[in-house]
Design an enzyme around this catalytic site. Structure first.
Site, PDB file in Angstrom:
ATOM      1  N   HIS A   9      45.032  53.931  17.325  1.00 15.14           N
ATOM      2  CA  HIS A   9      45.128  53.119  16.108  1.00 15.14           C
ATOM      3  C   HIS A   9      43.747  53.006  15.467  1.00 15.14           C
ATOM      4  O   HIS A   9      42.733  53.012  16.161  1.00 15.14           O
ATOM      5  CB  HIS A   9      45.662  51.716  16.451  1.00 15.14           C
ATOM      6  CG  HIS A   9      45.955  50.919  15.220  1.00 15.14           C
ATOM      7  ND1 HIS A   9      45.002  50.184  14.555  1.00 15.14           N
ATOM      8  CD2 HIS A   9      47.100  50.775  14.510  1.00 15.14           C
ATOM      9  CE1 HIS A   9      45.546  49.609  13.503  1.00 15.14           C
ATOM     10  NE2 HIS A   9      46.819  49.944  13.449  1.00 15.14           N
ATOM     11  N   GLU A  13      47.635  56.274   8.352  1.00 11.07           N
ATOM     12  CA  GLU A  13      47.296  54.981   7.750  1.00 11.07           C
ATOM     13  C   GLU A  13      45.873  55.026   7.208  1.00 11.07           C
ATOM     14  O   GLU A  13      44.922  55.027   7.983  1.00 11.07           O
ATOM     15  CB  GLU A  13      47.337  53.870   8.808  1.00 11.07           C
ATOM     16  CG  GLU A  13      48.671  53.648   9.459  1.00 11.07           C
ATOM     17  CD  GLU A  13      48.648  52.366  10.302  1.00 11.07           C
ATOM     18  OE1 GLU A  13      49.441  51.462  10.009  1.00 11.07           O
ATOM     19  OE2 GLU A  13      47.822  52.278  11.243  1.00 11.07           O
TER      20      GLU A  13
END
Lengths: 223, 223, 223, 223
Positions: free
Chosen positions: A94, A142
């Site tokens: 992430h 993202e």
């Protein structure tokens, strides 16, 4: 593996999603997933995996695993431990928890060894393509500058979504692609599918909402 | 705060101490602690805190906290989360999970804010003294080259124990000092006390033992 | 060791202070140091040490050393290498290049072994005190939130300067203390001395100035 | 770009290759490169780039660049700085200096912006393929466990070389592939070419040799 299209929630370490609060959100998603037939999963802190996994039927995931095997690794997140706690999948790399390249490889390998479903996060089209070379279950693109913001990636930078889908499939067309950052409503979800993605990864859109159930329902309506 | 002298077990991410195995060790320590009146604590993986804390009365600790506040920190260990899960203390800066200096400060500050008991690990006399400047509850000195080995720090390098006790108390005489690395039996524990320490921090000595209960009893006999 | 009081410039990796630009700044400081008799030093990028050291007589320092000995450490900054290149000192643990606690110790030890003068950076009073336990030549306290800003630490947070001086001297009164962040003129320098510091560490105040010489002169006037 | 096939030396931070010693090795390679017409390059510590670049005509490279632009980055390696110092290329992501995935991307992008030639290091076939997705000039595969050892990768694990060549070219057939780890003589070099590589990356094979010139000549004989 996660049924697609899918809505994946990462609760991060928000106060509104720690301990019992994480469980409440998991229950709300579980209820709405059943009612609407929408595929959903929730990624929670390591401390909260067991409690959530014991109380809901939607997939409970870890937010992270470390590139380790059982042994002397004080305080790191052992893939076997999140699995035994009840997680059936995990986020990897992430943007708030980036890994060195060789460790992205190791984490994906470890997840496959343990049959842990996994989403590997990327920050742009080039890294999406690079991750696809490892043939993970999912890549989630993202743009870091949009994370936690008010404008959905599907509006602010649709090209990064469709570009990632194309680049990933060029390397391995079995890899699924999610998108995230700023996703807040059913329209954003619908747009992600239109751009070729298999669903969304989101966090604050649900966690910070006053009426979480209504946001979850709205998101589900986009699929 | 932990009653001293104390025996603190760090189960790391050993296969023999993950999930239900961690719970079995915690129960064994709990039983022997009660029988012998010896102060003991167990540090477990974040995933296993709740299960252990709900089933034993000895203090259950985290192995690590990250220098963060609630917010967007995917996959990191939030101090509030380990506390809500049931931990009443935490290791900080273990030699397998070292922190940058400013983050040692932040983690100690966060632990104090949350009233989490804490042991901050050092690798030599100089870092023991440096850590004492933050006035933590405990400093635990462990020479990295002896960790997981067969010779106890109390035999291999007694001067690092007595030296840390002196250096720490020169800066702040309220800070307690533990020692660790290679500690395996009651004789090692007794020697640690003789050197001025307030107890021991150990891992493989218990976790890798065939007969864990008998090792725990032997360790307790040293106090 | 650096003659105190002293003005230390860290040129960072600013475009205005790379390669020949670094040399120009070093020459300007060298000239003004001689004219005014003010003690000054300049910390430059590793690539620029030799060029600067060969052309000025003020001390040329490295901005960083890594906690290593000669060996297999591709691309890291070897203390021996900066010394052979001409540096006579080095910054350690700058807030833009923080080290884990044990490595702060190792870097200070390595600097002492090589007789490299050194300034170890801290972010608050507690870490200043913690660093003092290693008895470095200098501690430089710089609140990260004020670095690169318009308000001098001596104005915005004078207590962090006097507090660091007191805390450091309580642990080791031979350690010198500098302060930094937002320092821009002679008044800030004079105030630092008034607060008990032995000088200042600054960067953008000189590097980003249109008329660097006049800023250097003004800073020197504060001593 | 480097003429292939090529022999690239990484001198790391060996004592035998710091400062003037680096220059001596660069001169030896320069001489033998001219005599034999073999393409060679040398990667040196940041401190030693200028001195080497001013005295030899073979390409002088940096061992590392950091994923930064000019600005406030104390002690990190600015791509612009190594270029201005005289480097015409750089290693990226060496196994002793690994980068997070997004930073591998940033470093390659920065190198391309500055027209710096670059070799990106990988540890196995999967990461070689992953790196190829960024279309760098070169990928160099080096199994970490063989680095610095006595057995050449071309003997110990030939499949990792041919496998990387195939995997890289499947993603981008313009990317050149080197191999390294344990490479010591002309036979190893010849074998690397036979396996499909465009040359070798080595370190201790030359740096630790008593008679460096004769090793360099022997290596060159393998092309």
């Amino acid at each position: 593996m996660l049924k697609i299209p899918v809505i994946v929630l990462n609760v991060k370490t928000y106060a509104e999603a720690t301990g019992n609060e994480a469980l409440e959100i998991a229950k709300a998603m579980d209820k709405i997933s059943k009612e609407t037939g929408t595929s959903m999963a929730i990624c929670v802190q390591a401390t909260d995996i067991t409690k959530c996994a014991e109380n809901v039927t939607i997939p409970v995931w870890a937010e992270h695993i470390d590139p380790i095997k059982p042994g002397s690794h004080t305080g790191w997140t052992l893939p076997e431990a999140v699995k035994e706690a009840g997680a059936i999948g995990t986020l990897i790399n992430h943007s708030e928890h980036r890994l060195i390249l060789a460790d992205v490889d190791t984490c994906i390998t470890r997840a496959k060894e343990l049959n842990l479903d996994h989403i590997v996060c990327s920050n742009n089209v080039a890294t999406s393509k690079s991750i696809a070379a490892f043939s993970p279950n999912f890549v989630a693109v993202e743009p870091p500058e949009l994370i936690g913001g008010d404008i959905s990636v599907t509006t602010a930078d649709p090209g990064i979504v469709s570009g990632s889908v194309n680049a990933v499939h060029k390397v391995d067309d079995k890899v699924k692609v999610l998108c995230g950052a700023g996703v807040k409503n059913g329209k954003d979800v619908a747009k992600s599918i239109e751009l070729g993605a298999d669903g969304v990864l989101l966090a604050s859109g649900i966690v910070k909402a006053k009426d979480k159930e209504s946001v979850i329902r709205d998101l589900a309506s986009g699929l």
